[in-house]
Every structure is written in structure tokens, then in C-alpha cells.
Design an enzyme around this catalytic site. Structure first.
Site, PDB file in Angstrom:
ATOM      1  N   GLY A  44       0.817  -1.016   0.085  1.00  0.00           N
ATOM      2  CA  GLY A  44      -0.030   0.069   0.096  1.00  0.00           C
ATOM      3  C   GLY A  44       0.726   1.156   0.034  1.00  0.00           C
ATOM      4  O   GLY A  44       2.048   1.097   0.074  1.00  0.00           O
ATOM      5  N   LYS A  91      -8.000  -4.052   6.512  1.00  0.00           N
ATOM      6  CA  LYS A  91      -7.295  -4.196   5.558  1.00  0.00           C
ATOM      7  C   LYS A  91      -7.570  -4.757   4.395  1.00  0.00           C
ATOM      8  O   LYS A  91      -8.254  -5.633   4.440  1.00  0.00           O
ATOM      9  CB  LYS A  91      -5.664  -4.916   6.068  1.00  0.00           C
ATOM     10  N   GLY A 106      -5.752  -2.486  -0.942  1.00  0.00           N
ATOM     11  CA  GLY A 106      -4.847  -2.682  -2.042  1.00  0.00           C
ATOM     12  C   GLY A 106      -4.786  -4.115  -2.531  1.00  0.00           C
ATOM     13  O   GLY A 106      -4.260  -4.300  -3.625  1.00  0.00           O
ATOM     14  N   GLU A 154      -0.926 -10.671   3.425  1.00  0.00           N
ATOM     15  CA  GLU A 154      -0.732  -9.610   4.491  1.00  0.00           C
ATOM     16  C   GLU A 154      -0.786 -10.193   5.863  1.00  0.00           C
ATOM     17  O   GLU A 154      -0.280 -10.105   6.811  1.00  0.00           O
ATOM     18  CB  GLU A 154      -1.703  -8.223   4.296  1.00  0.00           C
TER      19      GLU A 154
END
Length: 261
Positions: free
Chosen positions: A34, A102, A105, A111
Site C-alpha cells: 500500500g 485491511k 490494496g 498480509e
């Protein structure tokens, strides 16, 4: 050069610059994805070039891997590293308990795998990412392409019983085609407005066949570093129960700004 940056970019850079202080020589470091995480990768690259820092970086996306190599950081896979000392990543939202959304992106699966394989997760963010309750930012859910419309229908049916304000879902697109993650999956974004019980929602979503992972990071983040446009940073440590303040000097990082497009 830093004077040409927007206040929001200055805030992201300030948070990233402070967060890399958690990285020490010889560490295995998870590298987030990101715009904010990109500042962190640049800061680490500067430390590698200027200070001789030796680390092994595990990127959470192909674009982070490309940037890390460009910055001179040694890139390895998670299988090669096996376990990480720290992961530094951004967030789309965080609340007072340092729970996160999250995946804006599109890299939420990698992640989350990397973050949970780390002794510590440090989140870098600007102040606008803090919310009283998660959910204003659409919640990404990664799904396999096979039968994705059925999976989406099951998600919508599940949301009826959840403590959320909205239940609209959209397939994330890249132009006219579905957006593909690095694992060649789709992302369904859930427009919930407010999530009353993030822990319950995270557990329930992952029980739906076809769902690979969701963008709720619960009890994963240890520290959040919040940057301001004037270089001020606030560091919140959920484990220590501490809040510290610091000031980042933009002037000593000219090399980071010179290679910006």
C-alpha cells in the site's frame, strides 16, 4: 523535496520513518503493501544503503517485492524465512483496540499470513485512519473464482444476522474485468458502514465455503504509529498500554524523495 509532498503523504512518511526504528540488523521483516507501506520500504532501503543495515524482507505482494528489490533490500519468501521478527504494514482503518480493516490494496491474504507469522506487527497510518468503530471502509473478502456469485449470496445471507448497518456487496473490478489478487482470487467488498462485533464477523465469514480470507485483523496488531503532516508521531503499544509522542525530521531523508516520480 519534502515540501512538495501533500500533508497526507508527509503524515504517511512520518509514520513510516518512526516505525522502521523497530528494525534491527539481522532481522527478518515483513513488508506490507500500500501507499503508506511503500514509504516504509523506502525508509528501510535508505537504511540499507546509508547505514549498512542487513535484513531479509518478506513482501506481502508482488509490487512490494519489486519496490524492495529496487531499494536494495534482500527479498526472501516466508517459507525461506520461516518466522519473522516484525511486520510493518499500513491499514485502511483501526479502532481503539488496534483491530484493523485491511485489503484496500487487494493483498489481505498474504498480509494476514505474514503478520501472524511475526513476533510483532507494527501498523503505520495517518490520523484519518482511526475510527471509533470499524466499517466505514468497505471490508474486503477474498473469494475463489469458482462459484463466486454463490459465495457472494451466502455472504449477503450471513450479513442479515450480523450487527452491521449496511449489507451491500460489490465485486471489485480492474477495468471491466474482476480484480485478481496475487493468488488469482476475486475480492468482494462489503459496504457495512459499521461493524458492531468485528471478532464475530471475522469468524463467521471464514466459515463460508468459497471465502479464502477476510480483511478484519483481530488481535494481530501490537503497535500503531500515527503520523501527522508536520512530522509529529504518536506511538500506541497495545501490549504495554503506553502512548508515546515523537517528532520526525523530514530534512534528513532527501534521498527518499529524490527518486519519486
Amino acid at each position: 523535496m519534502s515540501a512538495e509532498l501533500s500533508p497526507i503523504d508527509k503524515a504517511k512518511f512520518a509514520a513510516a520513518k518512526r516505525a522502521v526504528q523497530y528494525v534491527e540488523d539481522g532481522m527478518r521483516v515483513g513488508l506490507g503493501t500500500g501507499s503508506t507501506a511503500a514509504w516504509m520500504v523506502r525508509c528501510l532501503g535508505e537504511m540499507v544503503r546509508e547505514e549498512g543495515l542487513q535484513i531479509k524482507g518478506v513482501p506481502t505482494s508482488t509490487r512490494t517485492a519489486d519496490l524492495a528489490r529496487q531499494m536494495g533490500i534482500e527479498v526472501v519468501t516466508l517459507d525461506e524465512a520461516k518466522w519473522l521478527d516484525v511486520t510493518i504494514d499500513g491499514a485502511d482503518e483501526f479502532d481503539g483496540q488496534l483491530n484493523l480493516i485491511k485489503g484496500g490494496g487487494g493483498a489481505l491474504l498474504q498480509e494476514k499470513i505474514v503478520a501472524t507469522a511475526s513476533d510483532m506487527m507494527v501498523v503505520i497510518a495517518d490520523a484519518a485512519k482511526e475510527v471509533a468503530q470499524l466499517g466505514a471502509f468497505p471490508l474486503p473478502v477474498e473469494v475463489v473464482p469458482f462459484g463466486w456469485q454463490t459465495t457472494r449470496a451466502l455472504i449477503e445471507e450471513t450479513l442479515v444476522g450480523m450487527d452491521v448497518l449496511g449489507r451491500t456487496t460489490t465485486l471489485r473490478l480492474n477495468g471491466q474485468k474482476p480484480f485478481l489478487t496475487d493468488e488469482n482470487n476475486y475480492i468482494v467488498d462489503l459496504h457495512l458502514n459499521r461493524i458492531g462485533d468485528p471478532r464475530q464477523l471475522a469468524l463467521v465469514l471464514n466459515q463460508i465455503p468459497g471465502v479464502v480470507e477476510n480483511g478484519l485483523f483481530i488481535d494481530i496488531c501490537d503497535v500503531v504509529v500515527i503520523g501527522q503532516g508536520d512530522g509529529r508521531v504518536e506511538v500506541r503499544d497495545i501490549n504495554e498500554g503506553t502512548i508515546a509522542h515523537d517528532q520526525v525530521d523530514f530534512g534528513d531523508s532527501a534521498n527518499i524523495f529524490t527518486d519519486l516520480d
